[in-house]
Design a protein around this motif. Structure first.
Motif, PDB file in Angstrom:
ATOM      1  N   ARG A 252       0.824  -1.215   0.000  1.00 44.18           N
ATOM      2  CA  ARG A 252       0.000   0.000   0.000  1.00 44.18           C
ATOM      3  C   ARG A 252       0.861   1.269   0.000  1.00 44.18           C
ATOM      4  N   GLU A 253       1.897   1.314   0.811  1.00 39.80           N
ATOM      5  CA  GLU A 253       2.721   2.511   0.936  1.00 39.80           C
ATOM      6  C   GLU A 253       3.901   2.531  -0.039  1.00 39.80           C
ATOM      7  N   ARG A 254       4.106   1.397  -0.708  1.00 35.37           N
ATOM      8  CA  ARG A 254       5.194   1.261  -1.690  1.00 35.37           C
ATOM      9  C   ARG A 254       6.566   1.538  -1.066  1.00 35.37           C
ATOM     10  N   ARG A 255       6.687   1.139   0.178  1.00 35.28           N
ATOM     11  CA  ARG A 255       7.962   1.273   0.909  1.00 35.28           C
ATOM     12  C   ARG A 255       7.836   0.454   2.188  1.00 35.28           C
ATOM     13  N   CYS A 256       8.942   0.339   2.915  1.00 36.34           N
ATOM     14  CA  CYS A 256       8.884  -0.341   4.217  1.00 36.34           C
ATOM     15  C   CYS A 256       8.371   0.626   5.262  1.00 36.34           C
ATOM     16  N   PRO A 257       7.229   0.344   5.865  1.00 37.34           N
ATOM     17  CA  PRO A 257       6.683   1.266   6.860  1.00 37.34           C
ATOM     18  C   PRO A 257       7.511   1.338   8.132  1.00 37.34           C
TER      19      PRO A 257
END
Length: 425
Positions: free
Chosen positions: A417-422
């Protein structure tokens, strides 16, 4: 902190103990060889080991005496004992300590096992990277031979045994017993289709037993102190102690020898000193990288074979990897998948292609390019890899990944969803 009698690591706590032959003899070493070889019939030795309840410490946990009993008594071919010292499971380092710090304990165990199955030529297959350990074993073999514990007519018993040290080339798959046999024969380290099993047709198509280092090291103690003593330790079905190699986010990493009745909570909090940095526990891999992950809800699970299986994981090789809050489980999955993709021998399509797909998809999610359908794709690939191949490397790659998704799916979804490591700062 609860204290327990050490069995395999006890000698190493003796002041000045360096693992030489004089050190080992002073600690009561080779007493089992003196009292067993040529004096107790081989079948009697097998029966004693069966009564002790000793199970293999290399991963499968198969009863050791039962395994020896499969070797045909009427075969006219030579019988072989292979010591599996190819310790390559990530997170596991117990065999290395046993080899480097107390090599004669292993050699005595090998003599007893070889005598029990009627073997006169045994091999130690040691991981290629264990250069120091190979040197220690070579010196120990020379010492034991010079003092009559190996070679012709051991201690006047009429029993002969030669042990050959063989260094591997660093392939994880050669820890699988039939791949180890293939490698020892000079071929590619690829698992064999079974049956026939090694006990019937193994090294050079002859009856063969493959035992792990830790398994063999138990034998001198069982045959000196008796099977009832050993069987009194642990649980009803998982007897004795086990060396747990604890690493990761703990205050006291290292090898901890404890009864198999110990719980995960006691292992981590009392013996490994708790999670480092005062952080909360997030996940634990209880049996090396190939074992499905456990979470804080499993802290009261026993570390015996049956309890871990009931919790959805396995004891494996005893490598306990601890992860604190803040650990990215997507990254853990990518690292584990990368390892198994690299180490697959490529013989089976499901493993060769499946490990590649697992790593490709997990790496894509970790980089921020994941898609929502990737999570179901991962589970589908895992399902198609499990129980479909000649050996269990395919399962070893798939089961951990599916467990990460089972317990931490929201973390995978956040990556997509965030297209990165949260969890990245």
């Amino acid at each position: 902190m609860p204290t327990y009698e050490k069995i395999l690591l006890k000698n190493m706590e003796r002041p000045g103990y360096a693992g030489t032959l004089p050190d080992y003899l002073a600690a009561g070493g080779y007493e089992a060889v003196r009292t067993v070889v040529g004096k107790i019939p081989p079948a009697g030795v097998i029966e004693i080991v069966k009564r002790s309840g000793l199970r293999g410490r290399g991963g499968a946990g198969f009863p050791t005496g039962l395994k020896w009993g499969f070797v045909p008594k009427d075969s006219d071919r030579p019988k072989y004992l292979l010591c599996n010292a190819d310790e390559s499971e990530p997170g596991t380092f117990k065999d290395r300590q046993l080899i480097e710090r107390d090599p004669h304990q292993l050699l005595e165990g090998m003599i007893l096992a070889a005598y029990a199955i009627g073997c006169h030529h045994s091999y130690i297959y040691i991981r290629g990277e264990l250069v120091h350990g190979a040197g220690v074993l070579a010196r120990a073999l020379a010492e034991a031979t010079a003092q009559g514990f190996l070679g012709k007519n051991i201690l006047g018993s009429g029993y002969d045994l030669e042990i050959t040290l063989h260094r591997g080339a660093g392939a994880y798959i050669c820890g699988e017993e039939t791949a180890l046999i293939e490698s020892l024969e000079g071929k590619k380290g690829m698992p064999r289709i079974r049956p026939p099993f090694p006990a019937v047709r193994g090294l050079y198509q002859s009856p063969t037993v493959v035992n792990n280092v830790e398994t063999l090291c138990n034998l001198p103690h069982i045959l000196t102190r008796g099977p009832e003593w050993y069987a009194s330790i642990g649980t009803e079905k998982s007897k004795g102690t086990r060396i747990f190699s604890v690493s990761g986010h703990v205050n006291r990493p290292g090898n901890h020898e404890l009864p198999l009745s110990v719980t995960l909570r006691e292992l981590l909090t009392e013996h490994a000193g708790g999670v480092s940095g005062g952080r909360a526990l997030k996940a634990v891999i209880p049996g090396g990288a190939s074992a499905p992950v456990l979470t804080p809800q499993h802290l009261d699970v026993g570390m015996d074979f049956e309890s871990l299986a009931a919790a959805g994981s396995m004891g494996g090789s005893g490598g306990v990897i601890v992860m604190a809050e803040g650990t990215c489980m997507v990254k853990v999955g990518e690292v584990v998948a990368r390892f198994f993709h690299h180490e697959s021998c490529g013989q089976c399509t499901q493993c060769r292609e499946g490990t590649a797909w697992l790593h490709k998809v997990l790496a894509r999610i970790e980089r921020g390019g994941g898609r929502r359908e990737d999570l179901d794709l991962l589970l589908d690939v895992c399902d198609n890899m499990t129980g479909q191949t000649i050996c269990v490397l395919s399962d070893a790659a798939a089961l951990p990944v599916s467990s990460y998704l089972r317990y931490f799916r929201d973390e995978f979804e956040a990556h997509v969803r965030e297209r990165r490591c949260p969890l990245a700062s």
